[in-house]
Write an enzyme that holds these catalytic residues in place. Structure first.
Site, PDB file in Angstrom:
ATOM      1  N   ASP A   1       0.832  -1.201   0.000  1.00  0.00           N
ATOM      2  CA  ASP A   1       0.000   0.000   0.000  1.00  0.00           C
ATOM      3  C   ASP A   1       0.865   1.249   0.000  1.00  0.00           C
ATOM      4  O   ASP A   1       1.454   1.605   1.023  1.00  0.00           O
ATOM      5  CB  ASP A   1      -0.940  -0.002   1.208  1.00  0.00           C
ATOM      6  CG  ASP A   1      -2.112   0.950   1.017  1.00  0.00           C
ATOM      7  OD1 ASP A   1      -1.993   1.872   0.179  1.00  0.00           O
ATOM      8  OD2 ASP A   1      -3.141   0.773   1.682  1.00  0.00           O
TER       9      ASP A   1
ATOM     10  N   ASP B   1      -1.335   5.420  -6.898  1.00  0.00           N
ATOM     11  CA  ASP B   1      -1.799   4.534  -5.827  1.00  0.00           C
ATOM     12  C   ASP B   1      -1.731   3.084  -6.274  1.00  0.00           C
ATOM     13  O   ASP B   1      -2.178   2.741  -7.370  1.00  0.00           O
ATOM     14  CB  ASP B   1      -3.232   4.903  -5.432  1.00  0.00           C
ATOM     15  CG  ASP B   1      -3.758   4.031  -4.307  1.00  0.00           C
ATOM     16  OD1 ASP B   1      -3.030   3.825  -3.326  1.00  0.00           O
ATOM     17  OD2 ASP B   1      -4.905   3.557  -4.414  1.00  0.00           O
TER      18      ASP B   1
END
Length: 408
Positions: A95, A305
């Site tokens: 992440d 992302d």
């Protein structure tokens, strides 16, 4: 053309320090045999992922290797890691928009994992007290005003963290983290003991925080990786640990084109870049002035992302891109290029632009409009558009780069 889901997809009838290189894998594969249906199924979780992004407020030679694989629940790419002594193997979700690393720990009756990290079985495990300097960084509960170290053991630093449409309660802990060939002692992480809400959008065993904050991997390892990591994400069609997470400068590709990273103090974990425009084929997409402008006050701008599946553009940008793509599609599927500061032109290969149905003569433009909520001003360059691209995060030099690389 009509959109078939709430994600508004467009349907078409057409010498240096040591480094670690870890394989990356997609942890759960969609059940549908159709790539179109599978990606749409994965992207349904994007809304919860985008809510998570909105919560990010400030508050081989000498290269060691470890694989990345792909999966279904955002953040959907996982890497093998070890925690504790003796080591307990975990699959941790990558992440780039989170700082804190965490794992589901035993006992936990509400955690989604069937295999939990067991602190009691690790001789190197330690729980950290509320007086730890790490506690406020994790937004942990402060020590009781009436208690100090002289009156006995301090309580463990406990914290609650929202994630997508759920939240979890965790204890601040430290233990030995093993990633690739590297052993990182006393790594600070959250040991999750309870989950509130649906667990479908939670990583099944835990998460490796690769953000820009003080709790993230690069910060906790100091100069070990020289502030550099990269990944190559395999396609959702890949069933193997064929992608890679590479930690440190060694082994990074030479032909990388870099664009500056932008800093947002209100969303300090996120990797913002300055997009200067989009083109479809040879035509620039005409968008209103300021459509890509970076504004820390509102969060506007473009974020890279690893956890969002489908790239999102703000409403006026998406509408203009969609219309230009429609206009050109009669002559065949045109390429889409994302232009960034520093002369970076990220031309997306067709497999990163269209998702084909195996059951019907349809293809889907793998981009969508940003949801009309707090993220309506944020563009997100998502993982489907990053597949088979080496993305290099050089935090030390405040830049991010891109190079084509086949990692399926």
């Amino acid at each position: 053309m009509a959109a078939t889901t709430t994600i508004l997809l467009l349907l078409l009838a057409t010498t240096v320090t040591s480094a670690s290189d870890l394989s990356v894998y997609h942890n759960v594969h969609p059940s549908s045999p159709s790539p179109l249906e599978a990606i749409i199924s994965l992207a349904r979780d994007d809304d919860a992922r985008l809510l998570f992004l909105s919560s990010k407020a400030a508050s081989n030679g000498g290269v060691t290797s470890a694989p990345i694989a792909s999966g279904q629940t955002p953040p959907s790419y996982v890497v093998r890691a070890g925690l504790g002594t003796p080591v307990q193997q975990l699959l941790l979700a990558l992440d780039t928009s989170a700082d804190a690393t965490w794992a589901h720990c035993s006992p936990c009756s509400t955690c989604p994992a069937t295999s939990l990290f067991v602190p009691a079985s690790s001789s190197s495990y330690a729980s950290l007290p509320c007086a730890s300097a790490w506690c406020p960084l994790f937004q942990g509960q402060p020590c009781p005003a009436s208690q100090d170290a002289s009156s006995g053991p301090l309580p463990t630093c406990a914290f609650t963290k929202p994630f997508a449409d759920a939240s979890f309660q965790a204890s601040l802990s430290s233990d030995t983290l093993r990633i690739g060939k590297d052993v990182i002692p006393s790594y600070t992480f959250g040991c999750v003991g309870a989950v509130t809400g649906p667990t479908s959008n939670l990583p099944k065993q835990g998460l490796l925080g690769l953000g820009r904050g003080p709790m993230a991997l690069l910060s906790q390892t100091g100069s070990k990786y020289k502030g550099v990591f990269s990944y190559c994400l395999p396609s959702y069609k890949s069933y193997f640990f064929s992608g890679s997470l590479r930690l440190g400068p060694p082994g990074q590709p030479r032909g990388v084109r870099y664009t500056p990273l932008l800093s947002n103090p209100h969303r300090s974990s996120l990797y913002y870049v300055n997009v200067t425009g989009l083109s479809v084929g040879r035509a620039w997409v005409r968008v209103p002035a300021g459509s890509f402008a970076f504004d820390p006050a509102t969060g506007a701008g473009t974020v890279i992302d690893s956890g969002t599946v489908i790239t999102r553009w703000t409403a006026p940008v998406y509408a203009a891109l969609r219309d230009e793509f429609r206009r050109q599609r009669a002559g065949g599927a045109p390429t889409v290029t994302v232009h960034m500061d520093g002369g970076v032109d990220l031309t997306l290969p067709m497999e990163n632009t269209l998702i084909h149905s195996s059951a019907t003569p349809l293809a889907c433009l793998a981009m969508a409009e940003a949801p009309q909520n707090v993220n309506s001003v944020v563009n997100v360059l998502a993982n489907l558009q990053q597949q088979n691209v080496r993305v290099v995060f050089d935090v030390a030099n405040s830049r991010v780069g891109f190079a084509r690389e086949a990692c399926n």
